[in-house]
Design an enzyme around this catalytic site. Structure first.
Site, PDB file in Angstrom:
ATOM      1  N   LYS A   1       0.800  -1.223   0.000  1.00  9.25           N
ATOM      2  CA  LYS A   1       0.000   0.000   0.000  1.00  9.25           C
ATOM      3  C   LYS A   1       0.832   1.271   0.000  1.00  9.25           C
ATOM      4  O   LYS A   1       1.805   1.394   0.740  1.00  9.25           O
ATOM      5  CB  LYS A   1      -0.921   0.007   1.232  1.00  9.25           C
ATOM      6  CG  LYS A   1      -1.987  -1.078   1.186  1.00  9.25           C
ATOM      7  CD  LYS A   1      -2.924  -0.956   2.352  1.00  9.25           C
ATOM      8  CE  LYS A   1      -4.074  -1.949   2.244  1.00  9.25           C
ATOM      9  NZ  LYS A   1      -5.016  -1.805   3.371  1.00  9.25           N
TER      10      LYS A   1
ATOM     11  N   GLY B   1       9.378  -1.603  12.159  1.00  5.17           N
ATOM     12  CA  GLY B   1       8.871  -0.235  12.332  1.00  5.17           C
ATOM     13  C   GLY B   1       9.965   0.794  12.504  1.00  5.17           C
ATOM     14  O   GLY B   1       9.882   1.899  11.958  1.00  5.17           O
TER      15      GLY B   1
END
Length: 397
Positions: free
Chosen positions: A197, A377
């Site tokens: 995405k 992350g």
């Protein structure tokens, strides 16, 4: 070049050294299924112990809401002992009388693992009283967990304000590699950004356009860009609502002189399953029922030709549905080319992020690139240009 303290500067002899590691490793029936993180932090533990320090390991495991023994570090501590080839004692709490008694029983060179820091709500809240309870157990704090450096938690950041703070060897290697790749790179620089995405990587793309000479976009993200410039992507994964955003990114890149590389051909199928009947089509010939599941051979050739012009590569995200054959081909072939360029000294290559590491391991090239980060992350936030609390606290003021 680097403005943070490493353990070269730490006098650890006879000291209690709180070492923040990342023991949040994948487990399968009580056994570790991927030992990479522990293997990487082993040199820090062994070095401090060999210098006569008392090594006290701090880590979280899972996402417990309070004390939950299924998220205990006991089995991980036993596995750590096997990997570092020396005993690792275990305390059933990370603060209070239990932890204090275990620390007081230590001799120089001993290694102790404390229980999951997230069993206490004060860990994630970076609570001053919890930080104080942890700090009471140590004289020095060493952060060797880059993978959680984007979290401002008690054991990952708070302790750095209470105790003398140093980077462990894994943290040091990570920061040196990342600085070399984006902060002070040899140019020209390329970034590969893949994955599903655009919406999850908008900040990343915005930051990279400012810093790199070529931005190579793959995976489902590329479909969004292709659709935004009027190409048919059939039933492919794409965020059509982000077409204006994608066009704005392309315009900004043009202004900044950043070359954008999109697929010129694709491997398409009508079912998203392993070994589904597939074919290669030009990017203008994707049918209404087709799903783009990988880049085609001409795209691979184009990407490799771009890499051959570069001196530095930063990579986050695969080119296709690499977990399903034959849609791993594009990622594997680009990875192989990047590894070859690295091995002959033409490219500094730094990669990171969960899917990226899995793809590079599947391609068998992870140990042939300059550096592969096991952080997810934190690696992404670093690429986005965000300050990481667990790194900022290590900087020399």
């Amino acid at each position: 070049m680097l403005s943070f303290r490493t353990i070269d500067k730490a006098d650890v002899k006879d000291k209690r050294v709180l070492v923040r590691v990342d023991l949040n490793v994948p487990m399968d029936n009580g056994r570790i299924s991927d030992r990479t993180r522990i293997e990487r932090m082993a040199p820090t533990i062994v070095e401090i112990a060999d210098k006569g320090g008392k090594v006290i390991l701090l880590s979280h495991f899972g996402r417990p809401k309070g004390r939950d023994l299924k998220d205990s570090l006991k089995d991980v501590a036993a596995a750590t002992a096997q990997i570092i080839q020396r005993p690792v004692a275990f305390a059933e709490d990370c603060i209070g009388e239990t932890a204090e008694a275990a620390v007081n029983a230590m001799k120089p060179g001993d290694v102790l693992c404390l229980e999951n820091t997230r069993f206490h709500p004060g860990e994630e809240k970076n609570d001053p009283s919890f930080i104080a309870a942890l700090a009471k157990l140590g004289d020095i704090w060493v952060n060797d967990a880059f993978s959680v450096a984007h979290r401002a938690h008690a054991s990952t950041e708070g302790l750095g304000h209470k105790l003398a703070a140093f980077a462990g060897r894994t943290m040091q290697a990570e920061l040196e590699a990342l600085t070399k790749a984006l902060e002070d790179p040899e140019r020209p620089v390329a970034a590969i950004v893949g994955g599903a995405k655009v919406s999850t990587k908008l900040e990343l793309l915005g930051n990279l356009i400012e810093k790199v000479n070529a931005l190579i976009i793959g995976g489902g993200m590329a479909n969004t860009f292709l659709a935004a410039v009027g190409k048919s992507v059939g039933k492919s994964l794409a965020e059509h609502n982000l077409a204006p955003t994608a066009r704005a990114i392309l315009s900004k890149a043009k202004v900044k002189g950043c070359e954008i590389v999109l697929p010129v051909d694709a491997v398409v199928a009508q079912k998203f399953v392993a070994n589904a009947p597939s074919r290669v089509v030009g990017i203008d010939d994707v049918g209404a029922e087709d799903m783009i599941l990988d880049i085609g051979p001409n795209s691979v050739e184009h990407v490799v030709s771009v890499l051959a012009r570069m001196k530095t590569l930063v990579w986050n995200g695969p080119f296709g549905a690499f977990e399903l054959e034959p849609f791993d081909t594009g990622t594997v072939e680009v990875a192989e080319a990047a590894a070859e360029l690295t091995e002959v000294g033409d490219l500094v290559s730094v990669a990171g992020g969960g899917d990226t590491v899995a793809a590079l391991n599947a391609a068998g090239v992870a140990d042939r690139l300059t550096y592969v980060s096991t952080a997810g992350g934190a690696f992404l936030e670093w690429m986005e240009g965000k300050p990481l609390p667990g790194v900022e606290v290590l900087k020399v003021k």
